[in-house]
Design an enzyme around this catalytic site. Structure first.
Site, PDB file in Angstrom:
ATOM      1  N   SER A  74      -3.625  86.694  72.940  1.00 57.88           N
ATOM      2  CA  SER A  74      -4.739  85.800  72.614  1.00 57.88           C
ATOM      3  C   SER A  74      -5.835  85.887  73.686  1.00 57.88           C
ATOM      4  CB  SER A  74      -4.197  84.381  72.419  1.00 57.88           C
ATOM      5  OG  SER A  74      -5.144  83.573  71.789  1.00 57.88           O
ATOM      6  N   ASP A 116      -3.266  84.972  60.697  1.00 54.80           N
ATOM      7  CA  ASP A 116      -3.310  84.443  62.063  1.00 54.80           C
ATOM      8  C   ASP A 116      -3.761  82.980  62.108  1.00 54.80           C
ATOM      9  OD1 ASP A 116      -3.485  85.399  65.146  1.00 54.80           O
ATOM     10  OD2 ASP A 116      -5.090  83.979  64.693  1.00 54.80           O
ATOM     11  N   HIS A 158      -0.842  82.368  64.293  1.00 57.02           N
ATOM     12  CA  HIS A 158      -1.265  82.694  65.659  1.00 57.02           C
ATOM     13  C   HIS A 158      -0.202  82.447  66.735  1.00 57.02           C
ATOM     14  CE1 HIS A 158      -4.032  83.897  68.690  1.00 57.02           C
ATOM     15  NE2 HIS A 158      -3.868  82.769  69.353  1.00 57.02           N
TER      16      HIS A 158
END
Ligand SMILES: *[C@@H]1O[C@H](CO)[C@@H](O)[C@H](O)[C@H]1NC(C)=O
Ligand SMILES: *[C@@H]1O[C@H](CO)[C@@H](O)[C@H](O)[C@H]1NC(C)=O
Ligand SMILES: *[C@@H]1O[C@H](CO)[C@@H](O)[C@H](O)[C@H]1NC(C)=O
Ligand SMILES: *[C@@H]1O[C@H](CO)[C@@H](O)[C@H](O)[C@H]1NC(C)=O
Ligand SMILES: *[C@@H]1O[C@H](CO)[C@@H](O)[C@H](O)[C@H]1NC(C)=O
Length: 294
Positions: free
Chosen positions: A104, A220, A275
C-alpha cells in the site's frame, strides 16, 4: 611449527561461525517488508509467517517505523531517512542482495527509497497493492480530509496538506493537474513530472532492481483507480489509461519503460482480494510473492 598447526583448526571454526552467523546457512535472501498506512509489523505478521513457512530461516525484517497514526501525519520524505537506515542495515548483511515487499502506501515510499539509495542491493521489488501513480478516491478512512474526493485537493495541494498528511503526497486529482504539479512535493517529483535535478541519479538507482512485481486487483476497494497498483491512472475524464500509455512511461522519466523493455516487470491482476487482505492471502503469496523470494 606446533603453534601454526593449532591455529589452523581454530581459524576454521571461527570462519564457520562467521559464515553461520551471517545467515549463509539458509540460502534465502533477507526480506524487508514495509508496512502500509495505519499499520505496523503487527498487521504484516501473516506475511512474515507465510514467508518463514515456505522458506524456513529467512531473515525477515519489518521496520516498526512511523506506525499506526504516525504513518499518516509524517510526510513521506520525512519518513524516508529512518526507513533507509533500517533497510541499509539489512543490506549490509547480505552480499547477494535482499528482496523488498512493500504494501500500500509503503510501495511508493519504497519507490522513493530505491531512488534515494545509491548503493542498494535490492533484487526484487514487490509492490503489493500500492498507489504507484497516486490515489483519487474514497478518503473516509483518512482523518482531516474532506469526504468528497472532488474537494480533497483544496486541502492536499497546500503546504499544510503536504507537510502533515501522507496521503496528500500521492493525492493525484486528474481535474487539477496544474495544482498537483505545482503543490505536490512528492509524487510528481519522484516521477520526474516536474523538473528534478536528481532525476538521472534516481532513475539509475531505481534501475538497479532486477524485477518489479506489481500486484493489485479490481476488488481492492481502497486503491482508486485500482490500476494505480499497475501504474495506470485516470485521465481528466476519469477513464483509466494503462501504464503503457502513461506519459511517465512514454518519456521513461523514472525508468519504467527501461524496466519493461528489459522484461523486468511482472503484473498480477487478481480478483477477489480486498485491500486489507493482500498480505495475508496464501493464494496471492503462492502465485505472486513466493517465486520472487528465492
Ligand atoms: C536479521 O537481520 C538483522 C540485520 O542484520 C538482525 O539484526 C536480526 O537479528 C536478524 N534476525 C534474525 C531472526 O536472525
Ligand atoms: C537521499 O535522501 C537524503 C535525505 O534523507 C538526501 O540528503 C540525499 O541527497 C538523497 N540522495 C539521493 C541520491 O537522492
Ligand atoms: C526529467 O525531466 C526533464 C524534463 O522536465 C528531462 O530533461 C530529464 O531528462 C528527465 N530525466 C530523466 C531521468 O528522464
Ligand atoms: C483485471 O481482471 C478483471 C477481472 O478478471 C478484468 O475485468 C480486467 O479487465 C482485468 N484488467 C486488466 C488491466 O488486466
Ligand atoms: C485470496 O485470493 C484469491 C485469489 O487469488 C481470492 O479468490 C480469495 O477470495 C482471496 N481470499 C481472501 C480471504 O481474500
Amino acid at each position: 611449527m606446533g603453534q601454526n598447526s593449532a591455529a589452523i583448526p581454530i581459524l576454521s571454526v571461527v570462519f564457520l561461525l562467521v559464515i553461520m552467523s551471517s545467515g549463509f546457512s539458509t540460502g534465502y535472501m533477507p526480506v524487508v517488508i514495509v508496512h502500509g498506512i495505519f499499520d505496523s509489523s503487527v498487521q504484516m505478521q501473516d506475511l512474515n509467517d507465510m514467508i518463514t513457512k515456505a522458506h524456513p530461516g529467512t531473515n525477515v525484517t519489518i521496520p516498526d517505523l512511523f506506525t499506526d497514526a504516525e504513518s499518516l501525519i509524517v510526510p513521506l520524505w520525512s519518513q524516508l531517512p529512518k526507513f533507509r537506515d533500517a533497510i541499509e542495515k539489512v543490506m549490509a548483511t547480505s552480499g547477494d542482495g535482499i528482496n523488498l515487499i512493500c504494501y500500500s502506501q509503503g510501495g511508493i515510499l519504497c519507490r522513493a527509497l530505491l531512488a534515494n539509495m545509491t548503493n542498494h542491493n535490492v533484487i526484487n521489488f514487490i509492490s503489493l497493492s500500492s498507489p504507484q501513480l497516486g490515489q483519487f478516491g474514497d478518503t473516509s478512512y483518512v482523518p482531516f480530509l474532506p469526504q468528497l474526493k472532488e474537494d480533497v485537493y483544496k486541502v492536499c495541494y497546500t503546504q499544510t496538506g503536504q507537510d502533515h498528511i501522507s496521503v496528500c503526497n500521492y493525492w493525484n486529482d486528474p481535474h487539477h493537474k496544474k495544482e498537483y504539479l505545482a503543490e505536490n512535493v512528492f509524487l510528481p517529483v519522484l516521477n520526474n513530472e516536474t523538473f528534478n535535478s536528481q532525476s538521472k541519479v534516481w532513475k539509475d538507482n531505481f534501475l538497479k532492481i532486477k524485477k518489479l512485481i506489481l500486484i493489485g486487483g479490481p476488488d481492492d476497494g481502497v486503491i482508486t483507480p485500482w490500476q494505480s497498483s499497475h501504474f495506470g491512472f485516470y485521465n481528466e475524464n476519469e477513464d483509466v489509461i494503462e501504464m503503457h500509455k502513461q506519459e511517465v512511461f512514454l518519456r521513461d522519466s523514472f525508468g519504467l519503460q527501461t524496466l519493461y523493455n528489459r522484461g523486468a516487470i511482472k503484473m498480477y491482476n487478481i480478483s477477489g482480494v480486498e485491500h486489507t487482505k493482500w498480505h495475508g492471502n496464501q493464494t496471492v503469496f503462492d502465485c505472486c510473492i513466493e517465486p520472487y523470494l528465492t
